[in-house]
Motif scaffolding. Structure first.
Motif, PDB file in Angstrom:
ATOM      1  N   THR A 171       0.829  -1.196   0.000  1.00 56.16           N
ATOM      2  CA  THR A 171       0.000   0.000   0.000  1.00 56.16           C
ATOM      3  C   THR A 171       0.871   1.257   0.000  1.00 56.16           C
ATOM      4  N   LYS A 172       0.288   2.366  -0.419  1.00 57.40           N
ATOM      5  CA  LYS A 172       0.996   3.646  -0.397  1.00 57.40           C
ATOM      6  C   LYS A 172       1.407   4.003   1.027  1.00 57.40           C
ATOM      7  N   GLU A 173       0.569   3.664   1.983  1.00 52.77           N
ATOM      8  CA  GLU A 173       0.872   3.946   3.386  1.00 52.77           C
ATOM      9  C   GLU A 173       2.108   3.191   3.838  1.00 52.77           C
ATOM     10  N   THR A 174       2.227   1.922   3.428  1.00 50.87           N
ATOM     11  CA  THR A 174       3.392   1.125   3.816  1.00 50.87           C
ATOM     12  C   THR A 174       4.652   1.651   3.157  1.00 50.87           C
ATOM     13  N   LEU A 175       4.570   1.992   1.881  1.00 51.16           N
ATOM     14  CA  LEU A 175       5.728   2.544   1.179  1.00 51.16           C
ATOM     15  C   LEU A 175       6.205   3.822   1.864  1.00 51.16           C
ATOM     16  N   ALA A 176       5.258   4.676   2.251  1.00 52.10           N
ATOM     17  CA  ALA A 176       5.619   5.925   2.927  1.00 52.10           C
ATOM     18  C   ALA A 176       6.223   5.655   4.293  1.00 52.10           C
ATOM     19  N   LEU A 177       5.749   4.603   4.964  1.00 49.32           N
ATOM     20  CA  LEU A 177       6.269   4.247   6.285  1.00 49.32           C
ATOM     21  C   LEU A 177       7.760   3.979   6.236  1.00 49.32           C
ATOM     22  N   TYR A 178       8.230   3.385   5.150  1.00 48.66           N
ATOM     23  CA  TYR A 178       9.644   3.048   4.982  1.00 48.66           C
ATOM     24  C   TYR A 178      10.445   4.183   4.324  1.00 48.66           C
ATOM     25  N   GLY A 179       9.792   5.268   3.980  1.00 56.02           N
ATOM     26  CA  GLY A 179      10.490   6.368   3.336  1.00 56.02           C
ATOM     27  C   GLY A 179      10.707   6.164   1.854  1.00 56.02           C
ATOM     28  N   ILE A 180       9.960   5.248   1.257  1.00 52.36           N
ATOM     29  CA  ILE A 180      10.092   4.976  -0.176  1.00 52.36           C
ATOM     30  C   ILE A 180       9.404   6.092  -0.951  1.00 52.36           C
ATOM     31  N   GLY A 181      10.121   6.656  -1.916  1.00 50.21           N
ATOM     32  CA  GLY A 181       9.634   7.806  -2.654  1.00 50.21           C
ATOM     33  C   GLY A 181      10.387   9.064  -2.297  1.00 50.21           C
ATOM     34  N   ASP A 182      11.023   9.070  -1.127  1.00 49.68           N
ATOM     35  CA  ASP A 182      11.891  10.172  -0.720  1.00 49.68           C
ATOM     36  C   ASP A 182      13.305   9.840  -1.188  1.00 49.68           C
ATOM     37  N   LYS A 183      13.931  10.758  -1.907  1.00 52.18           N
ATOM     38  CA  LYS A 183      15.241  10.483  -2.504  1.00 52.18           C
ATOM     39  C   LYS A 183      16.260  10.011  -1.476  1.00 52.18           C
ATOM     40  N   ALA A 184      16.269  10.605  -0.303  1.00 52.98           N
ATOM     41  CA  ALA A 184      17.284  10.277   0.703  1.00 52.98           C
ATOM     42  C   ALA A 184      17.096   8.888   1.296  1.00 52.98           C
ATOM     43  N   THR A 185      15.856   8.442   1.418  1.00 53.28           N
ATOM     44  CA  THR A 185      15.572   7.192   2.128  1.00 53.28           C
ATOM     45  C   THR A 185      15.060   6.074   1.222  1.00 53.28           C
ATOM     46  N   ASP A 186      14.871   6.352  -0.049  1.00 57.90           N
ATOM     47  CA  ASP A 186      14.233   5.389  -0.950  1.00 57.90           C
ATOM     48  C   ASP A 186      14.988   4.065  -1.039  1.00 57.90           C
ATOM     49  N   THR A 187      16.293   4.119  -1.246  1.00 53.26           N
ATOM     50  CA  THR A 187      17.052   2.877  -1.455  1.00 53.26           C
ATOM     51  C   THR A 187      17.031   1.988  -0.231  1.00 53.26           C
ATOM     52  N   PHE A 188      17.421   2.533   0.924  1.00 57.96           N
ATOM     53  CA  PHE A 188      17.455   1.681   2.124  1.00 57.96           C
ATOM     54  C   PHE A 188      16.041   1.302   2.556  1.00 57.96           C
ATOM     55  N   GLY A 189      15.078   2.180   2.290  1.00 61.03           N
ATOM     56  CA  GLY A 189      13.696   1.839   2.600  1.00 61.03           C
ATOM     57  C   GLY A 189      13.216   0.643   1.807  1.00 61.03           C
ATOM     58  N   ARG A 190      13.539   0.601   0.518  1.00 57.60           N
ATOM     59  CA  ARG A 190      13.158  -0.539  -0.317  1.00 57.60           C
ATOM     60  C   ARG A 190      13.845  -1.816   0.174  1.00 57.60           C
ATOM     61  N   GLU A 191      15.096  -1.684   0.570  1.00 55.89           N
ATOM     62  CA  GLU A 191      15.837  -2.864   1.022  1.00 55.89           C
ATOM     63  C   GLU A 191      15.272  -3.400   2.335  1.00 55.89           C
ATOM     64  N   CYS A 192      14.880  -2.502   3.240  1.00 55.33           N
ATOM     65  CA  CYS A 192      14.274  -2.951   4.499  1.00 55.33           C
ATOM     66  C   CYS A 192      12.906  -3.590   4.258  1.00 55.33           C
ATOM     67  N   LEU A 193      12.130  -3.030   3.339  1.00 53.98           N
ATOM     68  CA  LEU A 193      10.833  -3.618   3.023  1.00 53.98           C
ATOM     69  C   LEU A 193      11.003  -4.991   2.370  1.00 53.98           C
ATOM     70  N   MET A 194      12.006  -5.129   1.513  1.00 56.89           N
ATOM     71  CA  MET A 194      12.306  -6.442   0.935  1.00 56.89           C
ATOM     72  C   MET A 194      12.658  -7.439   2.033  1.00 56.89           C
ATOM     73  N   ALA A 195      13.413  -6.992   3.025  1.00 62.41           N
ATOM     74  CA  ALA A 195      13.776  -7.875   4.137  1.00 62.41           C
ATOM     75  C   ALA A 195      12.537  -8.369   4.864  1.00 62.41           C
TER      76      ALA A 195
END
Length: 465
Positions: A279-303
């Motif tokens: 969901t968009k809410e979950t993506l935002a929770l991890y900082g996905i979509g924000d340039k500074a946090t997008d990469t590590f956020g995606r990696e944590c969500l994958m984990a």
């Protein structure tokens, strides 16, 4: 007794070769039915089923984050003697005066537990009541290479299996269609593949790397997993035929198992790693979509998605492939702030997401680096040197006491002095929470039984709920 020929050759040359035929039949039947990654019974009831290790490559400064030392502010700028191994190595055992350096971030107490933490990780501070802090960890190796290997493999120089491989070897996987051990964005330096390798354990327990440290999240994929038309049935028949001819060939069995797993992964891995299902809410929770946090956020969500799908051990590395890893601020310590900003919201999101899904109670989240940093300014400059003598890591979930702190460094945060915990002890404790006795989790190699903790280690029961 040394035999002039191998047992396999002896069986082939004697009794008209019927012994070899019998062995081949037994071995092939076993290879066809046994799954080395099948879930295994633990030594005792486990508190946790899986581990997510958030590796902060290079060494976060504990005295700027979670180890509050008012003495550093009081004595800021004073020249004092800190004759640790690093100073002695650099000064030829002459010692020297080092300038005390106060924390660059403000400390405050947080949550019902009142745990001290700086504002370096402001969003994670909302979860301090979930965390178990270990303030008295000490380790081996004053340079990144040996210390990183010791963190992952329990040895600074010998080739030894990684902790994830030991866990997978001891417990197996909960999903036969995915790797049981995944390393997300691993670094190619400071041990490289050895940090997720098997050494002398069967190759089937090796970690599967996804992406590379410092690379974009778009590279964190299983390459070619969507390939079509792969002749897996033909490959399976060819491997079975080869195994008949060379029964007991561990390398061939590992190759055969890898192809079998690859075939199953084609139908499963793409969905697990597809973040568009969130969901968009979950993506935002991890900082996905924000340039500074997008990469590590995606990696944590994958984990989280991998663990939710039955992967036993997932490591997520925040680092890079340069000579000086991400958190290695020998100068320009304020750079810590940029790195903290990149991981703070993703880690907070991971903790919140695991908790609300009921996964945190049986998942160990382990955060930390290969060592900490010194309370003094390196070369009287603007950064801190390596400090393996006393530093902080934290753990969450998996049966650890929430909102609890154990052990302490001295009044400067330099050396562990109270309730000291060695890295071997931390390894033993995490294995214990997975239901594994670190003294019984052994593998026979070169005439002796080896284990992750070598001949050391104790379970730190004070940290357990």
């Amino acid at each position: 007794m040394h035999l002039p020929i191998s047992r396999r050759d002896w069986l082939t040359r004697t009794g008209c070769g019927f012994g070899a035929l019998a062995l081949a039949g037994l071995s092939t039947a076993e290879a066809a039915t046994a799954n080395p990654l099948a879930a295994k019974v633990s030594h005792f009831p486990a508190k946790a089923k899986r581990v997510i290790f958030l590796f902060m490559q290079g060494g976060v400064s504990h005295v700027d984050s979670y180890d509050y030392k008012p003495r550093l502010t009081k004595d800021d700028g004073k020249l004092l003697a800190f004759d640790d191994a690093r100073v002695i190595a650099n000064t030829g055992n002459k010692g020297s005066s080092q300038r005390v350096m106060k924390p660059l971030w403000k400390f405050a107490q947080h949550g019902q537990s009142g745990r001290w933490a700086s504002d370096l990780f402001p969003t994670v501070n909302d979860h301090l009541d979930k965390l178990t802090f270990l303030h008295s960890l000490h380790t081996e190796g004053v340079a990144h290479g040996p210390a990183t290997l010791f963190l992952h493999c329990g040895s600074t120089n010998f080739v030894r299996p990684s902790m994830g491989s030991w866990a997978l070897y001891g417990l197996g996987s909960e999903n036969e269609n995915l790797p049981g051990f995944v390393s997300i964005a691993p670094s190619s330096g400071n041990g490289g593949a050895r940090n997720y390798g098997t050494a002398f354990l069967p190759a089937v327990y090796q970690g599967t790397p996804l992406g590379k440290a410092g690379g974009p999240a778009s590279e964190v994929v299983v390459r070619n997993v969507r390939g079509e038309g792969a002749p897996f049935e033909l490959l399976r028949e060819l491997h079975a035929e080869q195994l008949k001819r060379t029964p007991g060939d561990a390398e061939l069995e590992a190759v055969a198992n890898s192809y079998e797993l690859a075939a199953r992964m084609q139908a499963n891995a793409p969905d697990v790693l597809d973040l568009t299902k969130e969901t968009k809410e979950t993506l935002a929770l991890y900082g996905i979509g924000d340039k500074a946090t997008d990469t590590f956020g995606r990696e944590c969500l994958m984990a989280r998605r991998l663990c939710e799908s039955g992967v036993r051990f997932v490591q997520v590395t925040y680092g890079d492939n340069t000579a000086n890893p991400a958190w290695d601020q020998h100068s320009n310590l304020p750079k810590h702030g940029d790195h903290a900003h990149a991981v703070d919201k993703p880690i907070s999101g991971l903790l919140a997401d695991l908790d609300r899904r009921g996964l945190l109670k049986d998942t160990i989240v382990w955060w930390g680096g290969e060592f900490g940093r010194t309370p003094y300014a390196e070369k009287n400059g603007t950064g801190r040197d390596h400090n393996p003598g006393g530093f902080t890591v934290w753990l969450a979930g998996g049966g650890f006491k929430p909102g609890f702190a154990f052990g302490a460094t001295d009044e400067f945060g330099h050396l562990a002095v109270q309730d000291k915990v060695h890295m071997h002890d931390l390894h033993a404790t995490i294995l214990h929470q997975l239901g594994l006795d670190h003294e019984k989790l052994t593998f026979r190699y070169a005439g002796r039984n080896f284990r992750l903790t070598d001949v050391h280690g104790r379970v730190v029961k004070e940290m357990l709920a």
